[in-house]
Design a protein around this motif. Structure first.
Motif, PDB file in Angstrom:
ATOM      1  N   GLY A 130      10.176  65.075  -4.110  1.00 20.90           N
ATOM      2  CA  GLY A 130       9.130  64.676  -4.982  1.00 20.90           C
ATOM      3  C   GLY A 130       8.071  65.746  -5.383  1.00 20.90           C
ATOM      4  O   GLY A 130       8.480  66.896  -4.942  1.00 20.90           O
ATOM      5  N   VAL A 131       7.008  65.448  -5.666  1.00 20.99           N
ATOM      6  CA  VAL A 131       5.850  66.077  -5.766  1.00 20.99           C
ATOM      7  C   VAL A 131       4.761  65.858  -4.866  1.00 20.99           C
ATOM      8  O   VAL A 131       4.382  64.428  -4.723  1.00 20.99           O
ATOM      9  CB  VAL A 131       5.227  66.130  -7.167  1.00 20.99           C
ATOM     10  CG1 VAL A 131       3.991  66.853  -7.599  1.00 20.99           C
ATOM     11  CG2 VAL A 131       6.317  66.562  -8.377  1.00 20.99           C
ATOM     12  N   GLU A 172       5.090  73.823  -3.608  1.00 27.93           N
ATOM     13  CA  GLU A 172       6.569  73.538  -3.333  1.00 27.93           C
ATOM     14  C   GLU A 172       6.634  74.175  -1.813  1.00 27.93           C
ATOM     15  O   GLU A 172       6.434  75.334  -1.839  1.00 27.93           O
ATOM     16  CB  GLU A 172       7.540  74.037  -4.323  1.00 27.93           C
ATOM     17  CG  GLU A 172       8.879  73.656  -3.863  1.00 27.93           C
ATOM     18  CD  GLU A 172       9.465  72.024  -4.532  1.00 27.93           C
ATOM     19  OE1 GLU A 172      10.287  71.700  -4.106  1.00 27.93           O
ATOM     20  OE2 GLU A 172       8.502  71.423  -5.407  1.00 27.93           O
ATOM     21  N   LYS A 190      10.795  67.930 -11.557  1.00 26.45           N
ATOM     22  CA  LYS A 190       9.564  67.869 -10.827  1.00 26.45           C
ATOM     23  C   LYS A 190       8.333  68.108 -11.384  1.00 26.45           C
ATOM     24  O   LYS A 190       7.502  67.388 -11.513  1.00 26.45           O
ATOM     25  CB  LYS A 190       9.404  68.586  -9.276  1.00 26.45           C
ATOM     26  CG  LYS A 190      10.475  68.392  -8.597  1.00 26.45           C
ATOM     27  CD  LYS A 190      10.459  69.106  -7.170  1.00 26.45           C
ATOM     28  CE  LYS A 190      11.326  68.540  -6.130  1.00 26.45           C
ATOM     29  NZ  LYS A 190      11.368  69.416  -5.061  1.00 26.45           N
ATOM     30  N   ALA A 196      14.120  63.007  -9.903  1.00 29.62           N
ATOM     31  CA  ALA A 196      13.366  64.293  -9.693  1.00 29.62           C
ATOM     32  C   ALA A 196      13.920  65.270  -8.656  1.00 29.62           C
ATOM     33  O   ALA A 196      13.266  66.275  -8.370  1.00 29.62           O
ATOM     34  CB  ALA A 196      11.817  63.742  -9.211  1.00 29.62           C
ATOM     35  N   SER A 207       8.261  60.458  -6.010  1.00 25.71           N
ATOM     36  CA  SER A 207       9.708  61.019  -6.251  1.00 25.71           C
ATOM     37  C   SER A 207      10.445  60.049  -6.620  1.00 25.71           C
ATOM     38  O   SER A 207      10.041  58.546  -6.741  1.00 25.71           O
ATOM     39  CB  SER A 207      10.125  61.595  -4.973  1.00 25.71           C
ATOM     40  OG  SER A 207      10.191  60.431  -3.897  1.00 25.71           O
ATOM     41  N   TRP A 210       5.302  65.668 -12.188  1.00 23.23           N
ATOM     42  CA  TRP A 210       3.823  66.248 -11.977  1.00 23.23           C
ATOM     43  C   TRP A 210       2.868  65.632 -13.326  1.00 23.23           C
ATOM     44  O   TRP A 210       1.997  65.350 -13.181  1.00 23.23           O
ATOM     45  CB  TRP A 210       3.645  67.634 -11.918  1.00 23.23           C
ATOM     46  CG  TRP A 210       2.494  68.095 -11.648  1.00 23.23           C
ATOM     47  CD1 TRP A 210       1.881  69.354 -12.515  1.00 23.23           C
ATOM     48  CD2 TRP A 210       1.296  67.750 -10.765  1.00 23.23           C
ATOM     49  NE1 TRP A 210       0.462  69.478 -12.200  1.00 23.23           N
ATOM     50  CE2 TRP A 210       0.155  68.610 -11.236  1.00 23.23           C
ATOM     51  CE3 TRP A 210       1.332  66.876  -9.710  1.00 23.23           C
ATOM     52  CZ2 TRP A 210      -0.908  68.488 -10.354  1.00 23.23           C
ATOM     53  CZ3 TRP A 210       0.102  66.824  -8.998  1.00 23.23           C
ATOM     54  CH2 TRP A 210      -0.888  67.447  -9.371  1.00 23.23           C
TER      55      TRP A 210
END
Length: 175
Positions: free
Chosen positions: A17-18, A37, A132, A13, A9, A136
């Protein structure tokens, strides 16, 4: 085989984060698989995630490859749960196929070095992300840039890490 799930992250973002899972084996980067998510990684979600993502990859491998894999995951609650172990055993990943992981030992896990390499690639030149999805996509691109030699260097360091741990009588191992 080592796996993990770092959140990547930055402030741009937006709220976090992701989260994704990745693994390394020999010269191969296994991944990345994005964690949906809002998913709290309970043992049940972890097993579901492994069944949906890791297991298909694992089953496509030939017997000789599967036979030499040693599965390493850390002591995160979802990884260390008895139900996770039982589910992994049902998948054929049990006994000597699973490394018993000492507590508080991230210095032993070569994937920690992979996370560092990935973060350097993702945020190269001070890159920032506005979504995000953009983050990604950067994760996917960065993973594709990881060379087989880099992965092999990380996985082949495991024996040296264990020897150093023994010579340090269980103390921190800096590699």
């Amino acid at each position: 085989m080592v796996g993990g799930r770092p959140p990547c992250s930055n402030k741009a973002a937006m709220s976090g984060g992701v989260m994704f899972w990745a693994g390394i084996m020999g010269t191969e980067l296994v991944s990345p698989f994005r964690v949906p998510e809002g998913v709290k990684m309970t043992y049940a979600k972890y097993v579901e995630f492994m069944t949906d993502h890791f297991l298909p990859w694992y089953r496509r491998k030939n017997y000789a490859f599967r036979n030499k894999i040693i599965f390493m995951h850390d002591n995160a609650p979802s990884h260390a749960a008895k139900n996770t172990s039982a589910s992994m055993a049902a998948m054929g990943i049990k006994g000597e196929k699973v490394m018993v992981w000492p507590p508080s030992s991230p210095d032993l896990n070569p994937i920690e070095n992979l996370w560092s390499i990935l973060k350097q690639k993702i945020y190269e030149g001070g890159r920032q992300f506005t979504s995000k999805q953009q983050l990604w996509e950067a994760i996917l691109t960065s993973c594709k840039q990881i060379q087989a030699e880099t992965v092999l260097k990380l996985t082949s360091s495991m024996d040296a890490r264990l020897v150093k741990l023994l010579s340090n009588k269980g103390s921190y191992v800096k590699m």
